[in-house]
Design a protein around this motif. Structure first.
Motif, PDB file in Angstrom:
ATOM      1  N   GLU A  26       0.832  -1.208   0.000  1.00  0.00           N
ATOM      2  CA  GLU A  26       0.000   0.000   0.000  1.00  0.00           C
ATOM      3  C   GLU A  26       0.868   1.260   0.000  1.00  0.00           C
ATOM      4  O   GLU A  26       0.555   2.240  -0.676  1.00  0.00           O
ATOM      5  CB  GLU A  26      -0.924  -0.007   1.215  1.00  0.00           C
ATOM      6  CG  GLU A  26      -1.993  -1.081   1.151  1.00  0.00           C
ATOM      7  CD  GLU A  26      -2.740  -1.245   2.463  1.00  0.00           C
ATOM      8  OE1 GLU A  26      -3.891  -1.710   2.407  1.00  0.00           O
ATOM      9  OE2 GLU A  26      -2.188  -0.911   3.530  1.00  0.00           O
ATOM     10  N   MET A  27       1.970   1.233   0.741  1.00  0.00           N
ATOM     11  CA  MET A  27       2.876   2.385   0.758  1.00  0.00           C
ATOM     12  C   MET A  27       3.495   2.627  -0.612  1.00  0.00           C
ATOM     13  O   MET A  27       3.595   3.766  -1.071  1.00  0.00           O
ATOM     14  CB  MET A  27       3.978   2.163   1.792  1.00  0.00           C
ATOM     15  CG  MET A  27       3.539   2.242   3.220  1.00  0.00           C
ATOM     16  SD  MET A  27       4.978   1.963   4.276  1.00  0.00           S
ATOM     17  CE  MET A  27       4.193   1.771   5.854  1.00  0.00           C
ATOM     18  N   LEU A  28       3.922   1.548  -1.274  1.00  0.00           N
ATOM     19  CA  LEU A  28       4.517   1.682  -2.604  1.00  0.00           C
ATOM     20  C   LEU A  28       3.490   2.168  -3.615  1.00  0.00           C
ATOM     21  O   LEU A  28       3.806   2.968  -4.508  1.00  0.00           O
ATOM     22  CB  LEU A  28       5.121   0.350  -3.051  1.00  0.00           C
ATOM     23  CG  LEU A  28       6.374  -0.094  -2.299  1.00  0.00           C
ATOM     24  CD1 LEU A  28       6.763  -1.500  -2.707  1.00  0.00           C
ATOM     25  CD2 LEU A  28       7.509   0.885  -2.539  1.00  0.00           C
ATOM     26  N   THR A  34       1.663   9.262  -6.128  1.00  0.00           N
ATOM     27  CA  THR A  34       2.192  10.609  -5.905  1.00  0.00           C
ATOM     28  C   THR A  34       3.172  10.990  -7.014  1.00  0.00           C
ATOM     29  O   THR A  34       3.152  12.116  -7.506  1.00  0.00           O
ATOM     30  CB  THR A  34       2.890  10.690  -4.538  1.00  0.00           C
ATOM     31  OG1 THR A  34       1.984  10.266  -3.529  1.00  0.00           O
ATOM     32  CG2 THR A  34       3.367  12.086  -4.235  1.00  0.00           C
ATOM     33  N   ALA A  35       4.018  10.042  -7.418  1.00  0.00           N
ATOM     34  CA  ALA A  35       4.983  10.315  -8.489  1.00  0.00           C
ATOM     35  C   ALA A  35       4.266  10.563  -9.814  1.00  0.00           C
ATOM     36  O   ALA A  35       4.676  11.429 -10.594  1.00  0.00           O
ATOM     37  CB  ALA A  35       5.951   9.152  -8.625  1.00  0.00           C
ATOM     38  N   ALA A  36       3.200   9.837 -10.065  1.00  0.00           N
ATOM     39  CA  ALA A  36       2.443  10.030 -11.296  1.00  0.00           C
ATOM     40  C   ALA A  36       1.780  11.403 -11.305  1.00  0.00           C
ATOM     41  O   ALA A  36       1.737  12.071 -12.343  1.00  0.00           O
ATOM     42  CB  ALA A  36       1.391   8.934 -11.448  1.00  0.00           C
ATOM     43  N   ASN A  40       2.576  14.893 -13.866  1.00  0.00           N
ATOM     44  CA  ASN A  40       1.571  15.662 -14.596  1.00  0.00           C
ATOM     45  C   ASN A  40       1.565  17.130 -14.203  1.00  0.00           C
ATOM     46  O   ASN A  40       0.889  17.945 -14.823  1.00  0.00           O
ATOM     47  CB  ASN A  40       0.171  15.074 -14.347  1.00  0.00           C
ATOM     48  CG  ASN A  40       0.030  13.706 -14.982  1.00  0.00           C
ATOM     49  OD1 ASN A  40       0.724  13.375 -15.923  1.00  0.00           O
ATOM     50  ND2 ASN A  40      -0.866  12.901 -14.438  1.00  0.00           N
ATOM     51  N   ALA A  41       2.331  17.492 -13.167  1.00  0.00           N
ATOM     52  CA  ALA A  41       2.385  18.880 -12.710  1.00  0.00           C
ATOM     53  C   ALA A  41       3.142  19.729 -13.725  1.00  0.00           C
ATOM     54  O   ALA A  41       3.975  19.231 -14.466  1.00  0.00           O
ATOM     55  CB  ALA A  41       3.074  18.946 -11.354  1.00  0.00           C
ATOM     56  N   PRO A  42       2.875  21.045 -13.773  1.00  0.00           N
ATOM     57  CA  PRO A  42       3.602  21.896 -14.706  1.00  0.00           C
ATOM     58  C   PRO A  42       5.076  21.970 -14.334  1.00  0.00           C
ATOM     59  O   PRO A  42       5.445  21.867 -13.165  1.00  0.00           O
ATOM     60  CB  PRO A  42       2.925  23.261 -14.556  1.00  0.00           C
ATOM     61  CG  PRO A  42       2.246  23.219 -13.239  1.00  0.00           C
ATOM     62  CD  PRO A  42       1.898  21.769 -13.002  1.00  0.00           C
ATOM     63  N   ALA A  43       5.911  22.147 -15.316  1.00  0.00           N
ATOM     64  CA  ALA A  43       7.359  22.183 -15.107  1.00  0.00           C
ATOM     65  C   ALA A  43       7.750  23.421 -14.311  1.00  0.00           C
ATOM     66  O   ALA A  43       7.105  24.462 -14.394  1.00  0.00           O
ATOM     67  CB  ALA A  43       8.083  22.175 -16.444  1.00  0.00           C
TER      68      ALA A  43
END
Length: 106
Positions: A26-28, A34-36, A40-43
């Motif tokens: 579940e932690m992984l 979160t990494a995904a 997708n966040a702006p640079a």
């Protein structure tokens, strides 16, 4: 008999309640999610994106005063001067001590 021992134990009640903790899987999974989302966040804004940043003036300023990663000319000169003064002072102290020790036997 076991029940009596558990009841009289100072930690007996602590282990009676069952706790369902988060598993490693579940932690992984949460980390991957979160990494995904971060992908997708702006640079982040870079120096190349800012037209006011950079140029000859910034290059000179970085050379003289340094950056976070490199020391500038002023810091380099200050460190070198400090080293030189420290070395000469240390030599004079050692000469004075050794001169007073060995100087009396002339």
């Amino acid at each position: 008999e076991r029940q009596q021992v558990r009841n009289s134990s100072p930690v007996g009640g602590k282990y009676d309640t069952r706790v369902d903790r988060e598993s490693a899987a579940e932690m992984l999974a949460k980390r991957a999610e979160t990494a995904a989302q971060a992908a997708n966040a702006p640079a982040a804004k870079t120096e190349q994106d800012d037209p006011d940043a950079g140029g000859f003036g910034q290059t000179v300023k970085d050379a003289v005063f340094g950056t976070k990663r490199r020391q500038g000319m002023i810091e380099t000169m200050a460190k070198q001067t400090t080293r030189t003064i420290g070395t000469k002072l240390g030599n004079q102290i050692v000469r004075g001590i050794l001169g007073s020790i060995f100087g009396g036997r002339r």
